[in-house]
Scaffold this motif. Structure first.
Motif, PDB file in Angstrom:
ATOM      1  N   ASP A   1       0.859  -1.371  -0.373  1.00 43.71           N
ATOM      2  CA  ASP A   1       0.012  -0.037   0.018  1.00 43.71           C
ATOM      3  C   ASP A   1       0.867   1.242  -0.197  1.00 43.71           C
ATOM      4  O   ASP A   1       1.867   1.298   0.413  1.00 43.71           O
ATOM      5  N   HIS A   2       0.153   2.303  -0.264  1.00 43.84           N
ATOM      6  CA  HIS A   2       0.953   3.409  -0.680  1.00 43.84           C
ATOM      7  C   HIS A   2       1.640   4.322   0.546  1.00 43.84           C
ATOM      8  O   HIS A   2       2.363   5.275   0.152  1.00 43.84           O
ATOM      9  N   ASP A   3       0.935   3.743   1.548  1.00 45.50           N
ATOM     10  CA  ASP A   3       1.876   4.672   2.925  1.00 45.50           C
ATOM     11  C   ASP A   3       2.430   3.588   4.080  1.00 45.50           C
ATOM     12  O   ASP A   3       2.529   4.114   5.200  1.00 45.50           O
ATOM     13  N   ASP A   4       2.592   2.427   3.331  1.00 41.83           N
ATOM     14  CA  ASP A   4       3.275   1.407   4.597  1.00 41.83           C
ATOM     15  C   ASP A   4       4.403   1.286   4.423  1.00 41.83           C
ATOM     16  O   ASP A   4       5.229   1.812   3.290  1.00 41.83           O
ATOM     17  N   LEU A   5       5.351   0.528   5.113  1.00 41.88           N
ATOM     18  CA  LEU A   5       6.559   0.269   5.065  1.00 41.88           C
ATOM     19  C   LEU A   5       7.058  -1.120   5.016  1.00 41.88           C
ATOM     20  O   LEU A   5       6.238  -1.917   5.655  1.00 41.88           O
ATOM     21  N   LEU A   6       8.260  -1.427   4.583  1.00 41.12           N
ATOM     22  CA  LEU A   6       8.734  -2.577   4.339  1.00 41.12           C
ATOM     23  C   LEU A   6      10.116  -2.624   5.159  1.00 41.12           C
ATOM     24  O   LEU A   6      11.010  -1.917   5.167  1.00 41.12           O
TER      25      LEU A   6
END
Length: 635
Positions: free
Chosen positions: A195-200
């Motif tokens: 998703d466009h605001d998540d983090l890996l």
């Protein structure tokens, strides 16, 4: 204004909070009670004793005193610091290993974007660029964002790293269409959805790549996940079980992080439009059906940080009812297309965002044979008739069996559904149940222990409908004790006892959700309790019935059914009282039974496949393990 006074003696002071809202005060009261067990323990006992006379009291005491589901925030922060924050040396080692990897898989990170706040979009892209695994590409589709900074940030990212490719859609099509547009850019062997605001986390793609090479036959990988707040703090981890097909029918077990073979996604046509908010759950359901469960694998590691409570909200956060409706639609279509014809998907009454599947009853309706093994001839049968009358299912019969020579039964009356069967003399419970099963007329057997009584009127219909599914071997029910406390929610295998009650039960009562909803959703388990166990008679006979053990014959039966390719599930929608404690054999008999089971099943008794390998099975273990346990099966 309420005043609080400080007592210098040993008596604890209740921290009253003037002006605080009720929810905050309740939380402070709960925390205070947990810190003072000398008050909490007798209070809990008193309230549970009174709960049969005051509805709702058991739920109140559970909410005041039950421990948190899963690891505490403090334990999770400590685990993250000690075991899930790779330092520079560890990350450098991952880079070297990845560069030396023969034929490294290219992983395409696919991300749809729409009006993402600039700091969050930059952080999401930066988390991919910070990966220790260098063989990735990032495919971003801007879904016609009106905010000008989106295109500027994407152009800057693409110019600074050739692995980042972007496209702007001419019109807004929502998340499924935008994801498919980004997917068209992908060239990798595998696709990771983001998703466009998540983090890996920086190790995410390295861990995935090693799993891809270790298990080249796998088409779908899914990992554990946690949440991250607006300050970047990690919390609320979901340590997932191994592959659990029944749980997938209740929640999106795959996202996040879901990593799919690109060829599979292309074959499926990508994400379906019209199911926005549950499009990833629909994709997971269709992928599993197309690939087969043997090509799905769980990665027991936190590889995704799902952002919550920041300036931007995900579609599923902002439109919960629409997401729930889309999920029910996707689930109903999946069931119909995969042979569960006539199944109805409805909201759970007190949890309308959660689905419940009502499986269609076969036609003609199968007879259910309820079998109750007694230590001696019954002195009266009237008290047992509610098992039939409150079952919500017909046709049904009730078979009572006991060792011949132990008393004379009272007259059974004229109810044709009731059958009295003197069994073999001096027979144990397993032998009695086997003897009654041989004489049962029903297609579905429901094995019961003395002291079990219905807690809901549809308890039997739920068990029969589940047991009639061709892929299901055995079904267990929710068993309730005093104060509606949950006594049974499935067994886990620990290699020692050999099976123990579902961990994390704590002081859970009937309507509690449990860890990530696992007390309110049907799920696959290793075994279920013989206090209430439903099984098709044909399957029961095919595996040889119950072993002649003084205890744990139910565990052995479940293992035999699973070895025969059938699944064992537990359902919270069939609920019964268990008025008596489990009838456990003495120590010598337990040791004999355990020795027999170990000789038969060997190391299989230590392979728990349906509970997180990072959460403890036994008392005394850390609340989060440093490394995953070995698990059964590919999932």
């Amino acid at each position: 204004m309420v005043q609080t006074t400080q007592d210098t003696g040993s008596r604890p002071v209740l921290p009253l909070a003037p002006g605080r809202p009720p929810a905050d005060s309740a939380g402070r009261l709960r925390s205070w009670l947990r810190r003072h067990p000398r008050i909490l323990t007798p209070l809990r006992r008193l309230m549970l004793d009174m709960s049969p006379y005051l509805p709702g009291l058991a739920q109140l005491v559970a909410r005041l005193s039950a421990r948190r589901w899963g690891p505490s925030p403090q334990a999770y922060r400590r685990w993250v610091e000690e075991h899930d924050t790779p330092g520079p040396a560890a990350l450098a080692g991952m880079v070297r290993t990845a560069l030396a990897m023969p034929d490294p898989p290219l992983i395409s990170v696919v991300m749809p974007v729409y009006n993402t706040p600039e700091p969050l979009l930059r952080a999401a892209i930066a988390s991919v660029r910070a990966q220790a695994y260098p063989h990735w590409e990032m495919c971003i589709a801007d879904d016609a964002s009106p905010a000008p900074h989106v295109q500027a940030v994407l152009a800057e990212a693409a110019a600074s790293d050739a692995r980042i490719r972007t496209v702007r859609r001419s019109c807004n099509g929502h998340i499924s269409a935008a994801s498919n547009t980004a997917l068209e850019l992908a060239r990798g062997e595998f696709v990771a959805l983001m998703d466009h605001d998540d983090l890996l986390p920086p190790q995410a793609l390295f861990v995935v790549a090693r799993q891809i090479r270790a298990h080249p036959e796998t088409d779908l990988f899914f990992s554990d996940e946690d949440k991250v707040d607006g300050e970047g703090r990690r919390y609320d981890p979901y340590f997932k079980p191994g592959w659990n097909p029944e749980l997938l029918l209740g929640q999106n077990l795959v996202s996040h992080l879901g990593v799919y073979r690109r060829e599979l996604l292309n074959r499926l046509g990508g994400l379906r439009e019209g199911l926005e908010g549950s499009q990833d759950w629909d994709l997971a359901l269709r992928s599993v059906a197309a690939a087969g469960v043997e090509r799905v694998r769980h990665i027991p590691a936190i590889l995704y940080h799902w952002r919550q409570g920041a300036e931007a909200t995900s579609f599923s956060e902002g439109a919960l009812e629409r997401c729930a409706a889309a999920g029910r639609k996707a689930l109903a279509e999946h069931l119909e297309q995969n042979g569960a014809h006539g199944a109805e998907v409805v909201p759970q009454g007190d949890l309308p965002g959660w689905p419940r599947i009502r499986h269609a009853m076969p036609r003609p309706r199968p007879m259910a044979s309820l079998i109750l093994a007694l230590p001696a001839a019954p002195e009266g049968v009237e008290a047992l008739l509610p098992l039939l009358e409150m079952g919500g299912h017909a046709p049904a019969e009730l078979l009572l069996i006991w060792p011949a020579g132990k008393g004379q039964p009272a007259p059974a009356g004229t109810d044709p559904r009731l059958r009295l069967l003197p069994g073999p003399p001096a027979a144990g419970r397993a032998a009695l149940l086997n003897a009654a099963a041989a004489q049962a007329r029903g297609e579905v057997l429901v094995l019961l222990e003395p002291g079990v009584e219905p807690a809901r009127e549809d308890w039997l219909s739920e068990l029969v409908a589940q047991a009639a599914r061709p892929e299901i071997g055995a079904v267990g029910a929710m068993l309730l004790g005093p104060g509606r406390r949950i006594r049974h929610a499935g067994y886990v295998l620990d290699g020692e006892t050999p099976a123990r009650p579902w961990p994390l039960l704590g002081q859970a009562v009937e309507d509690d959700r449990g860890y990530i909803g696992q007390l309110r959703l049907p799920r696959d388990v290793s075994a279920v309790s013989g206090a209430c166990l439903a099984v098709r008679k044909a399957s029961f006979e095919a595996v040889g019935g119950l072993a002649p053990l003084p205890c744990w014959s139910d565990v052995d039966l479940c293992l035999k059914l699973r070895a025969a390719g059938l699944r064992v599930i537990w359902t919270p929608f069939s609920r019964l009282w268990q008025r008596q404690e489990d009838d456990m054999a003495d120590r010598a008999a337990r040791a004999e039974a355990l020795s027999w089971l170990r000789a038969r099943w060997g190391g299989r008794l230590a392979q728990e496949g349906f509970f997180s390998p990072l959460l403890p099975l036994r008392e005394g273990e850390p609340s989060i393990l440093a490394a995953p346990r070995a698990m059964a099966g590919a999932g």
